[in-house]
Write an enzyme that holds these catalytic residues in place. Structure first.
Site, PDB file in Angstrom:
ATOM      1  N   GLY A  74      71.014  51.298  78.987  1.00 25.80           N
ATOM      2  CA  GLY A  74      70.134  50.510  79.542  1.00 25.80           C
ATOM      3  C   GLY A  74      70.012  49.353  78.561  1.00 25.80           C
ATOM      4  O   GLY A  74      69.965  49.327  77.293  1.00 25.80           O
ATOM      5  N   HIS A 115      80.085  42.895  70.124  1.00 23.58           N
ATOM      6  CA  HIS A 115      79.495  41.651  69.594  1.00 23.58           C
ATOM      7  C   HIS A 115      78.646  41.962  68.398  1.00 23.58           C
ATOM      8  O   HIS A 115      77.999  41.039  67.937  1.00 23.58           O
ATOM      9  CB  HIS A 115      78.894  41.073  71.103  1.00 23.58           C
ATOM     10  CG  HIS A 115      79.695  40.585  71.806  1.00 23.58           C
ATOM     11  ND1 HIS A 115      80.683  39.472  71.669  1.00 23.58           N
ATOM     12  CD2 HIS A 115      80.112  41.255  73.159  1.00 23.58           C
ATOM     13  CE1 HIS A 115      81.295  39.231  72.867  1.00 23.58           C
ATOM     14  NE2 HIS A 115      81.260  40.392  73.850  1.00 23.58           N
ATOM     15  N   TYR A 142      72.286  38.987  71.450  1.00 21.26           N
ATOM     16  CA  TYR A 142      72.676  39.998  72.159  1.00 21.26           C
ATOM     17  C   TYR A 142      73.252  41.014  70.694  1.00 21.26           C
ATOM     18  O   TYR A 142      73.142  42.316  71.070  1.00 21.26           O
ATOM     19  CB  TYR A 142      73.656  39.904  73.258  1.00 21.26           C
ATOM     20  CG  TYR A 142      74.300  40.900  73.669  1.00 21.26           C
ATOM     21  CD1 TYR A 142      73.878  41.987  74.368  1.00 21.26           C
ATOM     22  CD2 TYR A 142      75.900  41.382  73.468  1.00 21.26           C
ATOM     23  CE1 TYR A 142      74.345  43.207  74.965  1.00 21.26           C
ATOM     24  CE2 TYR A 142      76.320  42.380  73.800  1.00 21.26           C
ATOM     25  CZ  TYR A 142      75.897  43.202  74.610  1.00 21.26           C
ATOM     26  OH  TYR A 142      76.522  44.307  75.206  1.00 21.26           O
ATOM     27  N   LYS A 146      72.574  44.926  69.379  1.00 20.58           N
ATOM     28  CA  LYS A 146      73.378  45.855  69.308  1.00 20.58           C
ATOM     29  C   LYS A 146      73.527  46.406  67.834  1.00 20.58           C
ATOM     30  O   LYS A 146      73.743  47.610  67.425  1.00 20.58           O
ATOM     31  CB  LYS A 146      74.631  45.494  69.823  1.00 20.58           C
ATOM     32  CG  LYS A 146      74.668  45.254  71.271  1.00 20.58           C
ATOM     33  CD  LYS A 146      74.288  46.573  72.164  1.00 20.58           C
ATOM     34  CE  LYS A 146      74.527  46.163  73.749  1.00 20.58           C
ATOM     35  NZ  LYS A 146      73.944  47.596  74.213  1.00 20.58           N
ATOM     36  N   ARG A 182      91.836  37.754  76.719  1.00 20.80           N
ATOM     37  CA  ARG A 182      91.032  38.485  75.847  1.00 20.80           C
ATOM     38  C   ARG A 182      90.780  39.892  76.395  1.00 20.80           C
ATOM     39  O   ARG A 182      90.840  40.962  75.495  1.00 20.80           O
ATOM     40  CB  ARG A 182      89.747  37.897  75.632  1.00 20.80           C
ATOM     41  CG  ARG A 182      88.935  38.565  74.457  1.00 20.80           C
ATOM     42  CD  ARG A 182      87.682  37.671  74.026  1.00 20.80           C
ATOM     43  NE  ARG A 182      87.062  38.563  73.409  1.00 20.80           N
ATOM     44  CZ  ARG A 182      85.930  39.090  73.568  1.00 20.80           C
ATOM     45  NH1 ARG A 182      85.403  39.358  74.731  1.00 20.80           N
ATOM     46  NH2 ARG A 182      85.042  39.787  72.511  1.00 20.80           N
TER      47      ARG A 182
END
Length: 273
Positions: A74, A115, A142, A146, A182
């Protein structure tokens, strides 16, 4: 009675939708949670549908009741404003982890991303690929979220003894086409994704692990040793799509980074990457 109940947050997202049919097992119930309404059970599909936000502590506490393992997908899956990213991805993950701890859930799998290390360069990979525990070099808000999720997973393992596996997912789609050339590097096939989640669910005592979530692609720059230590075996390779994907005449300046175009996208601006 089910032998195993697995809670999946973000179950209506791209990865959750792909995993729903692939994680079906006799004796397993999938409790699928998302803010978006989900398709009802099909046939004899053993699912429990929950409409709720990961930021709702009471709803998460209820969703964690009677659960054996948690797969946390989520959150916002691309760049967003700092406020939205902080609220859903970071605070939401802490709420989820605390609900899992209170409910006595011992196995947690957290979805991180390439990322979180997006500003690491491709040439850092070396012969065996970029290690899965490479320290964060986030490329966006973002990516920062993470990296925070990875740290929260480490904290909840160290403090409370929960087995926590964090997967730095490359890109999980039906095919790598969405990301162009990519994608030949970052692709995690849906079937390999299910194999990876099964390995994470079944390893007897992983402790805290940080692993890459990619297929064994010919152009892979990520180490698979850490995932393979948990029992993961990739059977797919993005290279079979190579003839369908055309490389640009002049590589973009951000192609040297693990995060690719995320490294030059505007911070805090929702984008379709």
């Amino acid at each position: 009675m089910a032998d195993q109940r697995v809670l999946i947050t973000g179950a209506a997202g791209v990865v959750g939708t792909l995993m729903r049919p692939r994680l079906r097992r006799d004796g397993r119930v999938l409790r699928l949670l998302d803010v978006t309404a989900q398709p009802p059970a099909a046939g004899d599909e053993a699912v429990e549908l929950v409409t709720a936000s990961v930021t709702d502590g009471d709803a998460m506490a209820k969703a964690c009741e009677g659960v054996d393992a948690l797969i946390h997908l989520g959150g916002h899956s691309r760049e967003n404003t700092w406020g939205a990213t902080l609220d859903v991805n970071i605070n939401g993950t802490q709420i989820v982890l605390d609900a899992a701890r209170s409910a006595g859930i011992k196995r947690v799998i957290l979805a991180s991303s390439n990322h979180s290390a997006g500003f690491r360069t491709v040439d850092e990979a070396g012969e065996h690929g970029l290690p899965a525990d490479s320290t964060p070099r986030p490329d966006t808000y973002y990516g920062v979220s993470k990296a925070a999720i990875e740290a929260l997973g480490s904290l909840y393992h160290s403090r409370f003894g929960m087995d926590v596996i964090v997967i730095r997912i490359g890109s999980c789609f039906e095919t790598p086409h969405k990301l162009g050339v990519r994608g030949l590097t970052t692709w995690l096939s849906p079937d390999d994704g299910a194999r990876l989640f099964e390995a994470c669910l079944s390893h007897p005592s992983p402790g805290y692990r940080l692993i890459w979530g990619v297929s064994d692609n010919t152009r892979r720059i990520y180490s698979l040793a850490e995932a393979e230590a948990l029992g993961y075996r990739s059977l797919d390779n993005a290279e079979k799509y190579a003839e369908e994907l055309t490389a640009p005449a002049s590589p973009a300046p951000d192609a040297k980074y693990v995060g690719g175009p995320f490294c030059s996208a505007p911070l805090g601006s929702p984008n379709p990457l």
